[in-house]
Design an enzyme around this catalytic site. Structure first.
Site, PDB file in Angstrom:
ATOM      1  N   TRP A  99       7.081  43.151  23.884  1.00 38.23           N
ATOM      2  CA  TRP A  99       7.537  44.547  23.996  1.00 38.23           C
ATOM      3  C   TRP A  99       7.313  45.289  22.696  1.00 38.23           C
ATOM      4  CZ3 TRP A  99       7.553  45.768  28.723  1.00 38.23           C
ATOM      5  CH2 TRP A  99       7.945  44.851  29.690  1.00 38.23           C
ATOM      6  N   ASP A 166      14.715  48.936  19.563  1.00 31.82           N
ATOM      7  CA  ASP A 166      14.709  48.684  21.006  1.00 31.82           C
ATOM      8  C   ASP A 166      15.740  47.577  21.261  1.00 31.82           C
ATOM      9  OD1 ASP A 166      14.279  47.862  23.590  1.00 31.82           O
ATOM     10  OD2 ASP A 166      12.136  47.452  23.368  1.00 31.82           O
ATOM     11  N   LYS A 190      19.732  45.412  32.096  1.00 33.55           N
ATOM     12  CA  LYS A 190      20.158  44.079  31.656  1.00 33.55           C
ATOM     13  C   LYS A 190      21.674  44.093  31.440  1.00 33.55           C
ATOM     14  CE  LYS A 190      15.578  43.924  29.873  1.00 33.55           C
ATOM     15  NZ  LYS A 190      14.846  43.128  30.823  1.00 33.55           N
TER      16      LYS A 190
HETATM   17  C1  LIG Z   1      13.054  44.311  24.859  1.00 30.87           C
HETATM   18  C2  LIG Z   1      12.432  45.095  25.974  1.00 30.87           C
HETATM   19  N1  LIG Z   1      11.867  46.288  25.692  1.00 30.87           N
HETATM   20  C3  LIG Z   1      11.295  47.026  26.646  1.00 30.87           C
HETATM   21  C4  LIG Z   1      11.241  46.604  27.955  1.00 30.87           C
HETATM   22  C5  LIG Z   1      10.587  47.464  28.991  1.00 30.87           C
HETATM   23  O1  LIG Z   1      11.570  48.083  29.737  1.00 30.87           O
HETATM   24  P1  LIG Z   1      11.264  48.996  30.993  1.00 30.87           P
HETATM   25  O2  LIG Z   1      10.788  48.088  32.079  1.00 30.87           O
HETATM   26  O3  LIG Z   1      12.604  49.627  31.271  1.00 30.87           O
HETATM   27  O4  LIG Z   1      10.239  49.998  30.611  1.00 30.87           O
HETATM   28  C6  LIG Z   1      11.817  45.385  28.309  1.00 30.87           C
HETATM   29  C7  LIG Z   1      11.804  44.902  29.689  1.00 30.87           C
HETATM   30  O5  LIG Z   1      12.206  43.813  30.019  1.00 30.87           O
HETATM   31  C8  LIG Z   1      12.424  44.614  27.282  1.00 30.87           C
HETATM   32  O6  LIG Z   1      12.984  43.425  27.556  1.00 30.87           O
END
Ligand SMILES: Cc1ncc(COP(=O)(O)O)c(C=O)c1O
Length: 353
Positions: A99, A166, A190
């Site tokens: 991510w 994040d 989550k």
């Molecule tokens: C740490 C992290 N950042 C970003 C995301 C992406 O999130 P989204 O699917 O809401 O765009 C995730 C998805 O699991 C994640 O675990």
């Protein structure tokens, strides 16, 4: 049969929250469903305001110059919104997982990005450390918990520039000095609610410093000025997030949930370490309290293990394809009993092997 839901997200939510959300779908206000009321009606405006203030209260950020927003587009949209709103010349990023890597890719569209540290070459089994953040950067971006690899930052730098994080997979799970951060974002699906909304907590004074024109939907200042109602918000996701935040507050807040999360993680990792059939993926000092990643050393036992898992009502422990093996996600609403159920299956496998 009771299911033990270890899914990485969307994931387990408190039973009482699901019951209240279900009841609101049938009748939220005077015979009308939550899904059919106007988002401008007083009952829903109250929900949005309550959700925004609960988020700040739980993080200990009330009255400290922060605003909370419930936006759409997932945490993935924040990868570009952060850059559009804050990136003028150059920003520093910590590349600690898939991510984080994706957030770098998006920000690079807008300007120069410097990776201050990366664990990519080790397939992200640790958190990079010992890096410097230059004072002339626009901001520094990190990912507090790497959902896929099961690593978690245990400390955060004293950043000389705005600290952006994040926190999608560990927000509201442990006590931190949240006032260290200037911008925090987290997809709801989550620790906070269903998919469909993303919490963004911003210290207002970091905004308005870039020269580019920002499209309205991407502009934090516009969302703040409209009370997170610039366009139609995802009413169900915001309402259910508000219920989850209320549940957490009634439980005793982040302090109380942290104690439970520590117990769950201790139990899980002690089984991984003591059972010779299993091996942890992440380096020990960086292990995540939310996502435990591990492999089964003897592939011949895979079928038996997976049949036992199914029989015990355990759901969602398959590892992400980039790591393989297994991943037990132990978010806030997962009970200690669920972890006990998984650990029992693991030790039963050992006695059978
Ligand atoms: C740490 C992290 N950042 C970003 C995301 C992406 O999130 P989204 O699917 O809401 O765009 C995730 C998805 O699991 C994640 O675990």
């Amino acid at each position: 049969m009771k299911k033990h839901n270890f899914s990485a997200g969307p994931c387990v939510l408190p039973k009482s929250v699901i019951e209240q959300a279900a009841a609101a779908v049938l009748n939220f206000d005077d015979g009308l469903s939550l899904l059919e009321i106007s988002h401008r009606s007083k009952p829903f405006v109250d929900v949005m305001e309550n959700a925004r203030s609960l988020a700040l209260e739980l993080l200990g950020l009330e009255g400290k110059g922060y605003k909370a927003l419930f936006l759409q587009g997932g945490a993935s949209t924040q990868f570009l919104m952060v850059a559009l709103n804050l990136l003028e010349k150059r920003a520093g990023y910590l590349n600690s997982g898939t991510w984080a890597d994706k957030s770098i890719k998006e920000a690079k569209i807008y300007d120069d990005i410097y990776e201050v540290g990366s664990s990519k070459s080790a397939n992200y089994n640790y958190i990079p450390k010992g890096y410097d953040i230059p004072e002339d950067y626009d901001y520094f971006h990190c990912t507090s918990n790497n959902t896929i690899f099961g690593t978690q930052m245990k400390s955060f730098p004293n950043s000389p520039v705005p600290l952006v994080c994040d926190m999608s997979s560990d927000i509201f799970s442990r006590q931190l000095d949240f006032s260290k951060f200037d911008l925090i974002y987290a997809g709801a699906q989550k620790n906070m609610g269903p998919a469909g909304t993303t919490l963004v907590v911003i210290k207002e004074d970091i905004l308005g410093k870039v020269s580019r024109k920002i499209p309205s939907m991407m502009d934090y200042k516009i969302h703040i000025s409209k009370g997170s109602m610039f366009n139609t918000p995802p009413v169900f996701a915001v309402y259910t997030s508000m219920l989850t935040l209320e549940w957490l507050k009634n439980l005793g807040g982040i302090k109380a949930i942290e104690e439970l999360n520590e117990k769950k993680a201790r139990l899980m990792y002690s089984e991984i370490d003591l059972n010779p059939l299993f091996k942890g993926y992440a380096v020990k000092e960086d292990r995540s309290m939310m996502n435990a990643t591990f492999t089964l050393e003897n592939e011949n036992l895979k079928e038996t293990f997976e049949a036992m898992i199914k029989e015990a009502g355990i759901n969602g422990i398959n590892g992400h394809r980039s790591v393989g093996g297994y991943r037990a996600s132990m978010y806030n609403a997962l009970s200690l009993d669920s972890v006990k159920a998984l650990v029992e299956v693991m030790s039963e496998l050992e006695s059978k092997a």
